[in-house]
Write a protein that holds these residues in place. Structure first.
Motif, short mmCIF file in Angstrom:
data_model
loop_
_atom_site.label_atom_id
_atom_site.label_comp_id
_atom_site.label_asym_id
_atom_site.label_seq_id
_atom_site.Cartn_x
_atom_site.Cartn_y
_atom_site.Cartn_z
N ARG A 158 -21.52 15.17 -3.52
CA ARG A 158 -20.91 14.09 -2.75
C ARG A 158 -19.40 14.31 -2.70
N LEU A 159 -18.84 14.16 -1.48
CA LEU A 159 -17.40 14.34 -1.29
C LEU A 159 -16.70 12.99 -1.37
N GLU A 160 -15.64 12.93 -2.16
CA GLU A 160 -14.83 11.73 -2.27
C GLU A 160 -13.38 12.07 -1.96
N LEU A 161 -12.72 11.16 -1.23
CA LEU A 161 -11.31 11.32 -0.92
C LEU A 161 -10.50 10.53 -1.93
N LEU A 162 -9.61 11.20 -2.64
CA LEU A 162 -8.81 10.55 -3.67
C LEU A 162 -7.55 9.96 -3.07
N GLU A 163 -7.12 8.85 -3.62
CA GLU A 163 -5.89 8.19 -3.15
C GLU A 163 -4.72 8.63 -4.02
N GLU A 164 -4.19 9.78 -3.71
CA GLU A 164 -3.04 10.30 -4.43
C GLU A 164 -1.94 10.62 -3.44
N THR A 165 -0.72 10.43 -3.86
CA THR A 165 0.43 10.71 -3.00
C THR A 165 1.37 11.68 -3.69
N GLU A 166 2.34 12.13 -2.95
CA GLU A 166 3.32 13.06 -3.50
C GLU A 166 4.69 12.73 -2.93
N LYS A 167 5.71 13.21 -3.58
CA LYS A 167 7.06 12.96 -3.09
C LYS A 167 7.29 13.73 -1.79
N ALA A 168 7.99 13.08 -0.87
CA ALA A 168 8.18 13.73 0.43
C ALA A 168 9.43 13.18 1.09
N ASP A 169 9.80 13.85 2.17
CA ASP A 169 10.93 13.44 3.00
C ASP A 169 10.67 12.05 3.57
N ASP A 170 11.71 11.23 3.62
CA ASP A 170 11.56 9.87 4.14
C ASP A 170 11.16 9.84 5.61
N ASN A 171 11.39 10.92 6.34
CA ASN A 171 11.07 10.95 7.77
C ASN A 171 9.65 11.42 8.06
N LEU A 172 8.87 11.70 7.02
CA LEU A 172 7.49 12.09 7.22
C LEU A 172 6.60 10.86 7.32
N ASP A 173 5.47 11.02 8.00
CA ASP A 173 4.64 9.87 8.36
C ASP A 173 4.17 9.04 7.17
N PHE A 174 3.49 9.66 6.20
CA PHE A 174 2.89 8.86 5.14
C PHE A 174 3.95 8.25 4.22
N LYS A 175 5.11 8.91 4.09
CA LYS A 175 6.18 8.35 3.25
C LYS A 175 6.77 7.11 3.91
N ALA A 176 6.93 7.14 5.23
CA ALA A 176 7.45 5.97 5.93
C ALA A 176 6.50 4.79 5.80
N VAL A 177 5.19 5.05 5.88
CA VAL A 177 4.21 3.97 5.74
C VAL A 177 4.26 3.39 4.33
N GLU A 178 4.37 4.25 3.34
CA GLU A 178 4.48 3.77 1.96
C GLU A 178 5.71 2.90 1.76
N ASP A 179 6.77 3.22 2.48
CA ASP A 179 8.01 2.46 2.35
C ASP A 179 8.00 1.18 3.18
N GLY A 180 6.90 0.91 3.89
CA GLY A 180 6.77 -0.35 4.62
C GLY A 180 7.10 -0.29 6.09
N TYR A 181 7.32 0.90 6.63
CA TYR A 181 7.60 1.04 8.06
C TYR A 181 6.31 1.25 8.86
N VAL A 182 6.37 0.91 10.13
CA VAL A 182 5.32 1.30 11.06
C VAL A 182 5.69 2.69 11.56
N ALA A 183 4.94 3.69 11.13
CA ALA A 183 5.26 5.07 11.46
C ALA A 183 4.72 5.42 12.84
N VAL A 184 5.58 5.95 13.69
CA VAL A 184 5.20 6.39 15.03
C VAL A 184 5.41 7.90 15.10
N THR A 185 4.31 8.64 15.12
CA THR A 185 4.37 10.10 15.08
C THR A 185 3.87 10.68 16.40
N PRO A 186 4.71 11.36 17.17
CA PRO A 186 4.23 12.00 18.40
C PRO A 186 3.42 13.25 18.07
N LEU A 187 2.25 13.36 18.66
CA LEU A 187 1.38 14.53 18.48
C LEU A 187 1.12 15.14 19.85
#
Length: 381
Positions: free
Chosen positions: A324-353
């Motif tokens: 069985r595959l499980e996804l773990l909820e772990e984070t790492e230190k990152a640049d403030d301008n990266l998507d998941f770091k901005a979300v962690e800091d309480g921003y609504v992250a808008v990432t163009p793809l």
């Protein structure tokens, strides 16, 4: 010789009576057809007749048509009363379907009730839903103004976007030439609630309205989709922030599970036990010699299937294990301008793809300018 012509005309009174009967029957037929038409659900009559007076939006998701995130988004858009909505979403959860299509198999589509929106559930993937909806085979219109995938629970940040059925649905729209948004909510287990999803839907309304307005004006960024990540506390958000896609992903953890935790394994073992009982009953009715011959013959021809047992096997044996595959909820230190770091800091992250990695800096500049201008105008309105 004179030729006489026989007068076959009917009496005027009889003609009048016949005309009245015919008119009465004709009116009865019209009334009957009108009654049958009015008895049909409104969405059944208008599936092929969208309201052209309002911008048409196509809504989909990856969690299934009954998911609360999609329902709250549809309700928020309908209450805003600016748009005509069509919904085409998976019948069940396809969160990690990625950009998969159903090929050489039949996809079932059913009309479902969803307020005043025209809604269909599809047995396929999120990409199937968007591809089918935009093909013209399901809806009569050629293209909606905007495709929105969401609101989906869980992160689509970083490399998670490659697994995400939500992002794939928005990407399929972009491939088909339709602007798209992907809305995801940073759902926290044992913390988040459905009311947070409702707040997230309300939070996204200004951005959606601005996108539709600028698409119609030709001012919306055309070369990318916008992957929008909403923080776990929507009402306490710090604002919208342009971010870049990170290289982060949820750590994957594969774990071996016992056969009794796997339904298929339990069914297999049950079948084997039933088969053993039947063989035992047969052996009691047979002679010892005959039973021995049958047993030896059976052992030569039957492959043995072992469930969850490690060891050496001969060529005729097959080992079956369960994981069985499980996804773990772990984070790492990152640049403030990266998507998941901005979300962690309480921003609504808008990432163009975009579909291409070229001119990424140009795309980011274009989207940044659009966010500042669009949301500024929306707040002033």
């Amino acid at each position: 010789m004179a030729t006489s012509v026989k007068n076959n005309s009917l009496p005027p009174s009889l003609i009048s009576n016949l005309n009245q009967v015919l008119l009465s029957r004709q009116q009865h037929t019209i009334d009957h057809q009108s009654t049958n038409s009015s008895s049909l659900p409104s969405h059944s009559r208008n599936v092929d007749e969208p309201d052209c007076s309002k911008p048409l939006l196509l809504i989909t998701n990856c969690e299934g048509i009954d998911s609360p995130g999609l329902i709250f988004l549809v309700q928020a858009l309908l209450s805003d009363a600016r748009f005509t909505l069509h919904v085409c979403a998976p019948q069940s959860d396809k969160s990690v379907a990625g950009h998969s299509l159903t090929v050489q198999e039949t996809v079932a589509v059913c009309l479902v009730e969803m307020s005043s929106a025209t809604a269909f559930e599809v047995s396929g993937t999120p990409v199937d839903c968007v591809s089918l909806a935009l093909s013209g085979a399901l809806f009569s219109w050629s293209k909606p103004v905007l495709v929105i995938s969401g609101i989906n629970r869980g992160s689509s940040c970083g490399r998670n976007m490659f697994y995400s059925g939500a992002v794939a649905a928005a990407r399929e729209a972009l491939i088909c030439g339709v602007p798209s948004l992907c809305l995801s909510f940073d759902w926290k287990k044992d913390v988040s609630s459905e009311s947070d999803l409702k707040n997230a839907a309300d939070l996204c309304l200004p951005l959606i309205s601005a996108a539709v307005r600028d698409i119609e004006r030709g001012k919306f960024p055309e070369s990318c989709l916008l992957n929008i990540e909403i923080p776990s506390s929507p009402l306490a958000n710090k604002g919208f922030k342009l971010t870049r896609q990170s290289l982060w992903r949820s750590p994957l953890s594969w774990k071996a599970v016992s056969a009794n935790r796997h339904p298929a394994a339990g069914q297999y073992l049950s079948n084997q036990q039933s088969l053993g009982i039947k063989l035992a009953q047969l052996s009691r009715d047979a002679s010892a010699a005959g039973a021995a011959r049958r047993l030896n013959s059976h052992r030569k021809n039957v492959e043995i299937e072992s469930v969850g047992i490690a060891g050496k096997f001969n060529g005729q044996q097959t080992a079956k294990k369960y994981f069985r595959l499980e996804l773990l909820e772990e984070t790492e230190k990152a640049d403030d301008n990266l998507d998941f770091k901005a979300v962690e800091d309480g921003y609504v992250a808008v990432t163009p793809l975009s579909l291409s990695s070229t001119d990424q800096s140009k795309i980011e500049t274009e989207v940044s300018s659009w966010i500042s201008a669009a949301l500024g105008r929306e707040q002033r309105n």
